[in-house]
Design an enzyme around this catalytic site. Sequence first.
Site, PDB file in Angstrom:
ATOM      1  CG  MET A   1      22.736  11.747   3.141  1.00  0.00           C
ATOM      2  SD  MET A   1      23.952  12.880   2.427  1.00  0.00           S
ATOM      3  CE  MET A   1      23.008  13.627   1.116  1.00  0.00           C
TER       4      MET A   1
ATOM      5  CD  GLU B   1      -1.698  -2.394   1.611  1.00  0.00           C
ATOM      6  OE1 GLU B   1      -0.514  -2.602   1.962  1.00  0.00           O
ATOM      7  OE2 GLU B   1      -2.589  -3.269   1.668  1.00  0.00           O
TER       8      GLU B   1
ATOM      9  CE  LYS C   1     -17.297  -6.468   3.965  1.00  0.00           C
ATOM     10  NZ  LYS C   1     -16.582  -7.716   4.281  1.00  0.00           N
TER      11      LYS C   1
ATOM     12  CG  PHE D   1      -9.832  -9.451  11.382  1.00  0.00           C
ATOM     13  CD1 PHE D   1      -8.612  -9.861  11.910  1.00  0.00           C
ATOM     14  CD2 PHE D   1      -9.995  -9.460   9.999  1.00  0.00           C
ATOM     15  CE1 PHE D   1      -7.580 -10.275  11.085  1.00  0.00           C
ATOM     16  CE2 PHE D   1      -8.964  -9.882   9.160  1.00  0.00           C
ATOM     17  CZ  PHE D   1      -7.759 -10.291   9.714  1.00  0.00           C
ATOM     18  CD  GLN D   2      -7.350  -7.091   7.931  1.00  0.00           C
ATOM     19  OE1 GLN D   2      -8.255  -6.884   7.147  1.00  0.00           O
ATOM     20  NE2 GLN D   2      -6.193  -7.623   7.578  1.00  0.00           N
TER      21      GLN D   2
HETATM   22  C1  LIG Z   1      12.480   5.567   5.283  1.00  0.00           C
HETATM   23  C2  LIG Z   1      13.786   6.200   5.633  1.00  0.00           C
HETATM   24  N1  LIG Z   1      14.621   5.600   6.502  1.00  0.00           N
HETATM   25  C3  LIG Z   1      15.812   6.161   6.810  1.00  0.00           C
HETATM   26  C4  LIG Z   1      16.185   7.348   6.274  1.00  0.00           C
HETATM   27  C5  LIG Z   1      17.522   7.992   6.626  1.00  0.00           C
HETATM   28  N2  LIG Z   1      18.386   8.062   5.451  1.00  0.00           N
HETATM   29  C6  LIG Z   1      18.503   9.166   4.684  1.00  0.00           C
HETATM   30  S1  LIG Z   1      19.487   8.957   3.355  1.00  0.00           S
HETATM   31  C7  LIG Z   1      19.818   7.364   3.792  1.00  0.00           C
HETATM   32  C8  LIG Z   1      20.730   6.509   2.947  1.00  0.00           C
HETATM   33  C9  LIG Z   1      20.175   6.226   1.624  1.00  0.00           C
HETATM   34  O1  LIG Z   1      20.971   5.220   1.038  1.00  0.00           O
HETATM   35  P1  LIG Z   1      20.883   4.857  -0.491  1.00  0.00           P
HETATM   36  O2  LIG Z   1      19.472   4.630  -0.892  1.00  0.00           O
HETATM   37  O3  LIG Z   1      21.816   3.752  -0.778  1.00  0.00           O
HETATM   38  O4  LIG Z   1      21.325   6.211  -1.200  1.00  0.00           O
HETATM   39  P2  LIG Z   1      22.734   6.970  -1.232  1.00  0.00           P
HETATM   40  O5  LIG Z   1      22.735   7.967  -0.110  1.00  0.00           O
HETATM   41  O6  LIG Z   1      23.819   5.944  -1.082  1.00  0.00           O
HETATM   42  O7  LIG Z   1      22.753   7.644  -2.565  1.00  0.00           O
HETATM   43  C10 LIG Z   1      19.149   7.021   4.974  1.00  0.00           C
HETATM   44  C11 LIG Z   1      19.251   5.719   5.647  1.00  0.00           C
HETATM   45  C12 LIG Z   1      15.258   7.953   5.389  1.00  0.00           C
HETATM   46  N3  LIG Z   1      15.508   9.134   4.808  1.00  0.00           N
HETATM   47  N4  LIG Z   1      14.097   7.345   5.058  1.00  0.00           N
END
Ligand SMILES: Cc1ncc(C[n+]2csc(CCOP(=O)(O)OP(=O)(O)O)c2C)c(N)n1
Length: 574
Positions: free
Chosen positions: A477, A49, A161, A111-112
């Site tokens: 990042m 979803e 529902k 439920f749900q």
């Molecule tokens: C749902 C979610 N969880 C954690 C984060 C924290 N976060 C920001 S950037 C990042 C790393 C992203 O890694 P990747 O997709 O490999 O991209 P890159 O930075 O290597 O280009 C994380 C864990 C976030 N922004 N969103």
Amino acid sequence: MQLTGAQALIKSLEMEGTEVMFGLPGGAILPVYDPLIDSSIRHILVRHEQGAGHMAEGYAHATGRPGVAMVTSGPAATNIVTPLCDAYMDSIPIVVITGQVPYSVIGTDAFQECDTVGITMPVTKHNWLITDANDVPRVIREAFHVATTGRPGPVLVDMPKDVSNQMMSWHWPDAVDLPGYKPNTVGHPKQIKDAARLMGDAKRPVIYAGGGILKARAAEALKELVELTGFPVVTTLMARGAFPDDHELCLGMPGMHGNYTAVTAMQKSDLLIALGSRFDDRVTGKVDAFAAGAKIIHVDIDPAELGKVRRPDVPIVGDCRLVIEELVKAVRAEKAKREFPSLDDWHRQLRQWQVEFPLHYEQVEEGPLKPQFVIDSLRDNTPDDTIVASGVGQHQMWTSQRWKFNHPYTWVNSGGLGTMGFAVPAAIGAKVGKPERMVWAVDGDGCFQMTAQELVTASAERIPVKIAILNNAYLGMVRQWQELFYEERYSEVYLSPDLPDYVKWAEAMGCVAFRVDTPEDVVPTIEKANEVDDRPVVIDFRTDYREKVYPMVAAGSANDDIILDPAHDKHGGR
Ligand SMILES: Cc1ncc(C[n+]2csc(CCOP(=O)(O)OP(=O)(O)O)c2C)c(N)n1
């Protein structure tokens, strides 16, 4: 005409012009999925979803029309909370329909059952629990109206529902009557005159264009204002494409990973004209030190934005397009009265910064493959009006920095919430909305793993999106922050380059897939991917994990303390 609540819901969506919806059925929403079989609305069956919500967002980003998603109760409703919050932060109009347990058993831990209206209240512009099938047409009309007017945003309609099964007499309301909801679209004439007067005094003005320009469909009006005044423009992460990057007055992206000229122009400006932007912390850095010498004109449709972060000298509540059109007239009138200061010195200064502090990277022939080189190659080997979606992380910042956005509605990304996993479903939604356009997603390997299963949806529905994974084997990042601010103590950021095997995984999901390790294979592989138009394509680009995003303003620092790439900084690593 007697209809069930469920039939009335589908008919109301048709009346609102819904051509497509993204969703996944279940117990509480079953009655509504039945009349869908006979409807003109195309339904796209997602695999999770969250995907439905982001697809609806991608569709809305690309088309400007509200995206629609429909899911069942309980876990399905909670699965769509992230897209709702994402759309709320980025002011994206989506309408989400959720099934609910029968009204008669709400409160019994059926439920749900979950309190969907309660859970989603803080992340929707408004939400409704329908208690009587006769209310369905009115509520759906109101839902679309609220989502798309004023400051756009997500809305949710929760449909028990038994209400879906209840009979009602069909009627379509002629108008929406919401006494407490009357967005003010026309700016106050006195404020607009005051703004024009300030603009006539400025020697170092900067237009700070935000996502509101796109929401208000104000790109043309903005161009007229820029050409009339000669004021330079920065386009925030949410506004990339609102003003063409190839225009000589476009300075590009400001903020934490903005380019030196955009960041410094704002810092040194004597007048900031904020148009549909919200002084986000990723733009201002340390607020007290942000553009300290600048007067502020702030235009926003949402009065709550004015003074939220920085007190404006001239606040204007209104629709960006209408206000800019009035500003153009007021500036013309002001110009007829007196000469505006010359901006030659300011333009010269800006150009000097652009020459002195460009974005920089180096790709050597033998590798390793630089992520920036992949992005530049994609940019230069796709049509000018290609729609680009991204995930969240380094790849997002590089794409926003380096792509040449010359058309509005070509950049689809998650700005405010920063939702990893946004790219794949958002790209699918954008392609559904704009099937004639090429749609690429630039994704991180971490992000890709969060929602990649929607490529099964794309294959099944023959939605030919293209995905470039910048596979640096890390949560890049986060790794960058650990390297720079935690003394290279890397904690839980390594992912592995080949677990999973992205090519096999993509093929298993019905995609064409390629792997690229070397610079010379980049362009030929992009060309091959561009030729595929009957199914999704995934390219696993193995990129240099050491590469970092520069410039950077560290969180909470002043924008004056912008860090340039030490490897390329001729000025001693300021
Ligand atoms: C749902 C979610 N969880 C954690 C984060 C924290 N976060 C920001 S950037 C990042 C790393 C992203 O890694 P990747 O997709 O490999 O991209 P890159 O930075 O290597 O280009 C994380 C864990 C976030 N922004 N969103």
